[in-house]
Motif scaffolding. Structure first.
Motif, PDB file in Angstrom:
ATOM      1  N   LEU A   1       0.844  -1.207   0.000  1.00 41.51           N
ATOM      2  CA  LEU A   1       0.000   0.000   0.000  1.00 41.51           C
ATOM      3  C   LEU A   1       0.878   1.256   0.000  1.00 41.51           C
ATOM      4  O   LEU A   1       0.570   2.244  -0.678  1.00 41.51           O
ATOM      5  N   ILE A   2       1.982   1.196   0.774  1.00 36.40           N
ATOM      6  CA  ILE A   2       2.907   2.333   0.786  1.00 36.40           C
ATOM      7  C   ILE A   2       3.480   2.546  -0.617  1.00 36.40           C
ATOM      8  O   ILE A   2       3.608   3.679  -1.092  1.00 36.40           O
ATOM      9  N   PHE A   3       3.766   1.433  -1.300  1.00 39.90           N
ATOM     10  CA  PHE A   3       4.273   1.551  -2.676  1.00 39.90           C
ATOM     11  C   PHE A   3       3.221   2.191  -3.582  1.00 39.90           C
ATOM     12  O   PHE A   3       3.520   3.073  -4.374  1.00 39.90           O
ATOM     13  N   LEU A   4       1.984   1.704  -3.441  1.00 39.63           N
ATOM     14  CA  LEU A   4       0.902   2.222  -4.275  1.00 39.63           C
ATOM     15  C   LEU A   4       0.749   3.729  -4.070  1.00 39.63           C
ATOM     16  O   LEU A   4       0.674   4.510  -5.025  1.00 39.63           O
ATOM     17  N   LEU A   5       0.783   4.131  -2.816  1.00 38.17           N
ATOM     18  CA  LEU A   5       0.636   5.545  -2.468  1.00 38.17           C
ATOM     19  C   LEU A   5       1.790   6.361  -3.052  1.00 38.17           C
ATOM     20  O   LEU A   5       1.598   7.442  -3.609  1.00 38.17           O
ATOM     21  N   SER A   6       3.015   5.831  -2.928  1.00 37.97           N
ATOM     22  CA  SER A   6       4.180   6.561  -3.400  1.00 37.97           C
ATOM     23  C   SER A   6       4.171   6.696  -4.920  1.00 37.97           C
ATOM     24  O   SER A   6       4.483   7.763  -5.459  1.00 37.97           O
ATOM     25  N   VAL A   7       3.803   5.610  -5.603  1.00 36.89           N
ATOM     26  CA  VAL A   7       3.768   5.664  -7.066  1.00 36.89           C
ATOM     27  C   VAL A   7       2.716   6.661  -7.517  1.00 36.89           C
ATOM     28  O   VAL A   7       2.932   7.459  -8.435  1.00 36.89           O
ATOM     29  N   TRP A   8       1.596   6.642  -6.828  1.00 39.85           N
ATOM     30  CA  TRP A   8       0.542   7.612  -7.163  1.00 39.85           C
ATOM     31  C   TRP A   8       1.076   9.042  -6.971  1.00 39.85           C
ATOM     32  O   TRP A   8       0.942   9.896  -7.840  1.00 39.85           O
ATOM     33  N   ALA A   9       1.718   9.267  -5.834  1.00 35.22           N
ATOM     34  CA  ALA A   9       2.202  10.620  -5.548  1.00 35.22           C
ATOM     35  C   ALA A   9       3.270  11.045  -6.549  1.00 35.22           C
ATOM     36  O   ALA A   9       3.292  12.191  -6.996  1.00 35.22           O
ATOM     37  N   LEU A  10       4.138  10.117  -6.928  1.00 31.94           N
ATOM     38  CA  LEU A  10       5.233  10.483  -7.836  1.00 31.94           C
ATOM     39  C   LEU A  10       4.743  10.715  -9.263  1.00 31.94           C
ATOM     40  O   LEU A  10       5.209  11.613  -9.949  1.00 31.94           O
ATOM     41  N   TYR A  11       3.822   9.859  -9.715  1.00 27.19           N
ATOM     42  CA  TYR A  11       3.485   9.870 -11.141  1.00 27.19           C
ATOM     43  C   TYR A  11       2.089  10.393 -11.457  1.00 27.19           C
ATOM     44  O   TYR A  11       1.761  10.583 -12.611  1.00 27.19           O
ATOM     45  N   ARG A  12       1.250  10.605 -10.450  1.00 22.77           N
ATOM     46  CA  ARG A  12      -0.119  10.997 -10.749  1.00 22.77           C
ATOM     47  C   ARG A  12      -0.519  12.290 -10.063  1.00 22.77           C
ATOM     48  O   ARG A  12      -1.693  12.607 -10.002  1.00 22.77           O
ATOM     49  N   THR A  13       0.447  12.996  -9.498  1.00 24.04           N
ATOM     50  CA  THR A  13       0.096  14.273  -8.885  1.00 24.04           C
ATOM     51  C   THR A  13       1.019  15.360  -9.415  1.00 24.04           C
ATOM     52  O   THR A  13       2.100  15.075  -9.921  1.00 24.04           O
TER      53      THR A  13
END
Lengths: 508, 308
Positions: free
Chosen positions: B149-161
Motif C-alpha cells: 500500500l505504501i508503494f501504491l501511495l508513493s507511485v501515485w504521488a510520484l506519477y499521478r500528482t
C-alpha cells in the motif's frame, strides 16, 4: 491610460567571479514593438535579460514594469508580472511530455482539480495557443523526441500560456534554418502587433533589420546606442556592435589551386538508429588546396560523418581512404593525427578541450607523443608552457592570464582559437572542421575563417561541415549538400544560393 | 515441503526492509539527490525504534518515532548537500559512518542492547492462509501488509500528482524547474526527509519486528544492497519491489540451508548479499540497458547563478 513603456532597466550592474558582465546598463522596451538587443558574444545581452526575467539578481540599478518600480525575487515573480523568457538553452525537462512541461510552469495559476484533469485542461490550452500562432504541437509528445525548432515552439507556447506580455527571446534563430527563423520571427512580430512587447536578443544583423522596430546595442556590458533600424545601414550597425577598432572584413577568397585528390570517401553507411541510417551512402573526394564545404539542414548525418572521419566511434561500412596512405578505417584517432589530420570538432568544450586542465596541457595534448616535450615518463612542463605561450601569441588567443589557467575559462572564440593553435601546431594535410564558428562573434569568426583559408593556401585539404549556409558560401571552393545521410548535390563556386537551398530541403 | 513452505513464508519479512529502503532512496533520488546514506539511516531507525518501544511500550508509536528520528538525522545530510553543496557521494558516506557510531553509542549509553521487544503479532489473511505450501506467506504482521500500500501511495504521488511531477522535474532538470518557479531546494529537502522516514522504517522493521532486539550494526549491509537495488530497478518503484522480493528470497534461504544441515561458513553467509549485489551490478552493466531512466540531474548540486 496604459503606460507606453513595458519594461525598463536603468543603471544595472552585475559581476560574475570578478568579471564585470554588466556595467550601468540601461534598456527600455515599449508595448507593441519588436525590440532587438544586439551585441557580440559576451557583450552582456543574456545577463541583462536574465536579470529582467528574475533569474539573476542585479547588483545595482532598478527595474520598472509598466512604469512601476519592482524588485524581482525570482523567475516566478517575473512570470506573475507578465515577463516570459525563452532561453538559448531551453528550460525543458526532456523525459516529460509537452503538456507536463507546461503544467510545471503554470504553478501559480493552476485551477483546482485532479492532476489528470489539469493535464487535460493544459493540453486543450496548448492546442488553442498553437493554433493561434500557427504552430503544430502535440501536447502528448515527449520533448526528447522533438526537434530543436519544435522545442523552441513549445518554449514560446509555454511562456505565453503563463501569461507573458513581455516576451524575451534569447538568440532564437541561432538554432533554426532560414525558413524556420523567418516563420518564427513573423509570428512574434504578429504578437507585437497585438500589443505585446517582444525583445529579441541576437547577434544577427539580418534579424534586426528585417523584424525589429527598435534596436538597443550592447558592447562590453554597456548599452551604447538605441535607434531605429531603418535609420542606419548594416555597416553602421556592425561598427557599433564590434567597435571602431575592429573593422575587418571577410577573408578575400582568391581562387583555389586544387592539387591531387587526398581523401576519398566511398559508400559510407552507418547502422540504423531511430528507423533510418544517419549515413546512407556518402561519396566524396577532397583535393589538396581546396575547401570542400558540406551544407545541409542539421541532423542529416553531418555529425556522424564528422565523427567517422575524426576517428570517433561510429559503426559504419564503406571506405575512407587517405590517398598515398591507404584506408583509414582501422586507424585510431591518434594514428590519424600522426598522418597529419587535424580536427576541429563542433563541441568545443566537450570534444576538443579538457576544460579543467590548463591551457598549456590542452595545447600539449596535440603533440605529446612526438617527444617534443620530453619522454612520456618525464614531461618537461617548461617546454610545454613555452610552446603553448608562443602558440597563444601567434594565434591571438585572448584572455590568457597564465598558462596554468583552466581552458574552460576561455570564451567560445578564444577556446576555438586555442583548438586551432593546437591542431595547426604542425602543418596539417587534412583539416576536418565541424561548425567551426558556431556561437562565435564577428571578430572570432573572421579569425577562424582566416586560419582555414591559410591552411588551404598552404596546400592542405579542408573539409568544412557547417549548418550556416553563409559560412559555406563565403569559404568553400566546392560545396556538397548533405541530405538524409548522402551528398545529394555538388556545386562549384560561384554557387547559386537558391539552388543550394532547394537541394537542402528537396531530398528530405 | 515444510522447508519450502517456511522458506516462502519467511520471504516477505526479509524483503520488506529492502523494499522500504529502496523506495525511500527512489523518492530522494528522483529529486536529483544521490542518497548513499541508507545504511546509516536504517541503523538510526533501528536503534530509535527499540529505544522508543522500551520507553513507551507501544509498537506503532515506536515505529513512527524511528521514522521521525531518521528524518531528523537526514536534515544534517540535507544541510550538507543542499545548503553547503558538499559532494553528495562524500556526504552520503560520512552520513553512514556517523550514524554507525551514533547508533552504537546511543544503544549502549541507554542500555538498549539485547533487550527483547514483543514486536507486532502476525495475522492471517482470511482464506488465503489455508492454501497448501503458499499459505505461510499470508501470515504476516501489519507492516508487511502495509508495504504494497505504501508503494501504491508513493507511485501515485510520484506519477499521478502535480507535486510528484514537480519533484521529478527538479531531479531531471533543476534549471528548468527553477525557471518554472518551482522551489528546487524545497522539493529536494522534502524528498530527502520523506525518503529518510521510509528508510528509518525499514531499519525499525529489522530491529522491532524481525529480530526483536537491538545489536550494534545489525543492518549488516542491507542499506547498501538497497542502493544497488535502486540501480538494478532503474529507479522504478515496482521493479524495486520485485527486486526486494528476490533479495528477500535469497536471504530467507540462508537459514533454511543451515537448518537442513548444509554447512556454510558464516563468513560466506555474510558475504553472500554483497556477492549477489556485485553480480546484479555486473549484469546491469553488461546488459547495456538504456540509462535514460536515471534522473538527469542525479548527484549534481543546484546553483542558480551559474553561467553556462
Amino acid at each position: 491610460m496604459k503606460p507606453e513603456n513595458a519594461i525598463q532597466l536603468t543603471g544595472v550592474s552585475k559581476t560574475f567571479d570578478g568579471f564585470r558582465a554588466l556595467v550601468d546598463a540601461d534598456f527600455t522596451a515599449k508595448w507593441g514593438e519588436v525590440h532587438a538587443l544586439l551585441g557580440e558574444n559576451g557583450a552582456g545581452k543574456s545577463s541583462l535579460m536574465n536579470i529582467a526575467a528574475g533569474l539573476y539578481g542585479p547588483e545595482g540599478g532598478s527595474l520598472f514594469i509598466d512604469d512601476n518600480a519592482v524588485e524581482l525575487k525570482g523567475p516566478k515573480q517575473a512570470a506573475r508580472l507578465g515577463i516570459g523568457m525563452v532561453h538559448q538553452h531551453f528550460k525543458l525537462v526532456t523525459p516529460f511530455t509537452v503538456a507536463e512541461n507546461i503544467l510545471l510552469n503554470l504553478g501559480h495559476q493552476l485551477r483546482s482539480g485532479w492532476h489528470r484533469q489539469r493535464l487535460r485542461q493544459v493540453s486543450d490550452d496548448i492546442r488553442a495557443m498553437a493554433k493561434k500562432l500557427g504552430f503544430h504541437i502535440d501536447p502528448d509528445a515527449r520533448i526528447s523526441r522533438l526537434s530543436i525548432a519544435e522545442q523552441q515552439r513549445v518554449e514560446i507556447v509555454k511562456v505565453l500560456l503563463a501569461g507573458a506580455k513581455v516576451l524575451i527571446l534569447d538568440e532564437p534563430t541561432a538554432v533554426l534554418t532560414e525558413d524556420e527563423a523567418e516563420r518564427l520571427l513573423t509570428t512574434v512580430q504578429g504578437l507585437a502587433r497585438e500589443g505585446a512587447a517582444v525583445i529579441l536578443v541576437t547577434h544577427k544583423m539580418n534579424d534586426v533589420l528585417r523584424y525589429a522596430d527598435q534596436v538597443t546595442i550592447m558592447r562590453a556590458g554597456q548599452t551604447i546606442a538605441r535607434l531605429k533600424p531603418d535609420s542606419v545601414s548594416v555597416d553602421e550597425l556592425v561598427k557599433l556592435t564590434v567597435g571602431e577598432s575592429a573593422e575587418r572584413s571577410e577573408p578575400v577568397m582568391n581562387a583555389a589551386e586544387p592539387g591531387d585528390a587526398l581523401l576519398s570517401v566511398r559508400q559510407l553507411v552507418s547502422q540504423v538508429s531511430d528507423g533510418h541510417p544517419p549515413l546512407n551512402g556518402v561519396d566524396l573526394t577532397l583535393h589538396r588546396g581546396e575547401i570542400y564545404g558540406i551544407a545541409g539542414v542539421g541532423g542529416n548525418g553531418q555529425s556522424e560523418l564528422a565523427n567517422v572521419l575524426m576517428g570517433l566511434p561510429e559503426a559504419v561500412t564503406g571506405e575512407v581512404e587517405l590517398i598515398g596512405e591507404g584506408s583509414l578505417s582501422d586507424l585510431s584517432a591518434l594514428q590519424r593525427r600522426q598522418l597529419g589530420i587535424a580536427s576541429i570538432p563542433a563541441d568545443r568544450y566537450g570534444a576538443a578541450l579538457a576544460g579543467p586542465l590548463s591551457i598549456a596541457d590542452n595545447f600539449a595534448l596535440g603533440d605529446i607523443h612526438s617527444g617534443r616535450y620530453g619522454p612520456p615518463w618525464w614531461l618537461r612542463q617548461r617546454a610545454i608552457e613555452n610552446a603553448s605561450d608562443a602558440a597563444v601569441l601567434q594565434f591571438d588567443v585572448q584572455g590568457v592570464r597564465s598558462q596554468k589557467q583552466k581552458a574552460a575559462l576561455l570564451s567560445g572564440g578564444n577556446a576555438q582559437k586555442l583548438v586551432i593553435a593546437r591542431e595547426f601546431s604542425r602543418p596539417p594535410n587534412l583539416v576536418l572542421a565541424h561548425s567551426p564558428s558556431r556561437g562565435l562573434d564577428v571578430k572570432a569568426t573572421l579569425a577562424v575563417r582566416e586560419r582555414l583559408k591559410a591552411a588551404r593556401d598552404q596546400g592542405a585539404a579542408v573539409l568544412l561541415i557547417s549548418e550556416d549556409l553563409d559560412e559555406v558560401l563565403t569559404l568553400a571552393d566546392r560545396i556538397g549538400v548533405m541530405s538524409a545521410g548522402r551528398i545529394v548535390a555538388e556545386f562549384s563556386q560561384p554557387a547559386d544560393r537558391q539552388a543550394i537551398g532547394q537541394a537542402m530541403v528537396n531530398h528530405v | 515441503m515444510a522447508l519450502i513452505s517456511s522458506w516462502l513464508g519467511n520471504t516477505p519479512e526479509f524483503a520488506v526492509p529492502f523494499a522500504l529502503a529502496a523506495l525511500g532512496l527512489i523518492i530522494t533520488e528522483k529529486s536529483g539527490v544521490l542518497a548513499l546514506g541508507a545504511e546509516g539511516l536504517m541503523l538510526v531507525g533501528a536503534v530509535m525504534g527499540i529505544g522508543a518501544y522500551l520507553s513507551i511500550e507501544n509498537t506503532p508509536l515506536a515505529l513512527i518515532a524511528a521514522m521521525v528520528s531518521a528524518s531528523v538525522v537526514s536534515l544534517l545530510f540535507a544541510l550538507m548537500v543542499l545548503v553547503m553543496r558538499i559532494n553528495q557521494v562524500i556526504s552520503g558516506l560520512v552520513l553512514v559512518f556517523f550514524c554507525q557510531g551514533l547508533s552504537t553509542w546511543i544503544g549502549s549509553q541507554f542500555g538498549w542492547v539485547n533487550r527483547p521487544v514483543p514486536g507486532l503479532s502476525e495475522f492471517a489473511v482470511w482464506g488465503l492462509a489455508d492454501i497448501p505450501i503458499l499459505g505461510r506467506v499470508f501470515i504476516q504482521n501489519a507492516v508487511v501488509y502495509a508495504t504494497p500500500l505504501i508503494f501504491l501511495l508513493s507511485v501515485w504521488a510520484l506519477y499521478r500528482t502535480t507535486a510528484g511531477l514537480r519533484l521529478r522535474a527538479v531531479g531531471e532538470n533543476p534549471q528548468a524547474g527553477d525557471a518554472a518557479g518551482i522551489p528546487v531546494l524545497g522539493y529536494r529537502l522534502a524528498a530527502i526527509v520523506i525518503g529518510a522516514a521510509l528508510i528509518g522504517l525499514a531499519g525499525a522493521f529489522i530491529s522491532v519486528l524481525s529480530t526483536k532486539l537491538w545489536i550494534a550494526n545489525m543492518t549488516g549491509g542491507r542499506g547498501w544492497i538497497a542502493v544497488a537495488l535502486v540501480i538494478f530497478a532503474r529507479w522504478s518503484p515496482w521493479k524495486a519491489l520485485a527486486g526486494a522480493l528476490l533479495f528477500g528470497c535469497i536471504e530467507a534461504l540462508i537459514p533454511q540451508l543451515a537448518a537442513s544441515g548444509i554447512k556454510l561458513s558464516q563468513y560466506f553467509v555474510f558475504m553472500a548479499p554483497y556477492l549477489i549485489t556485485l553480480g546484479v551490478m555486473i549484469w546491469v552493466a553488461v546488459s547495456k540497458r538504456d540509462s535514460s531512466s536515471q534522473p538527469g540531474a542525479l548527484g549534481s548540486p543546484f546553483i542558480r547563478e551559474e553561467r553556462t
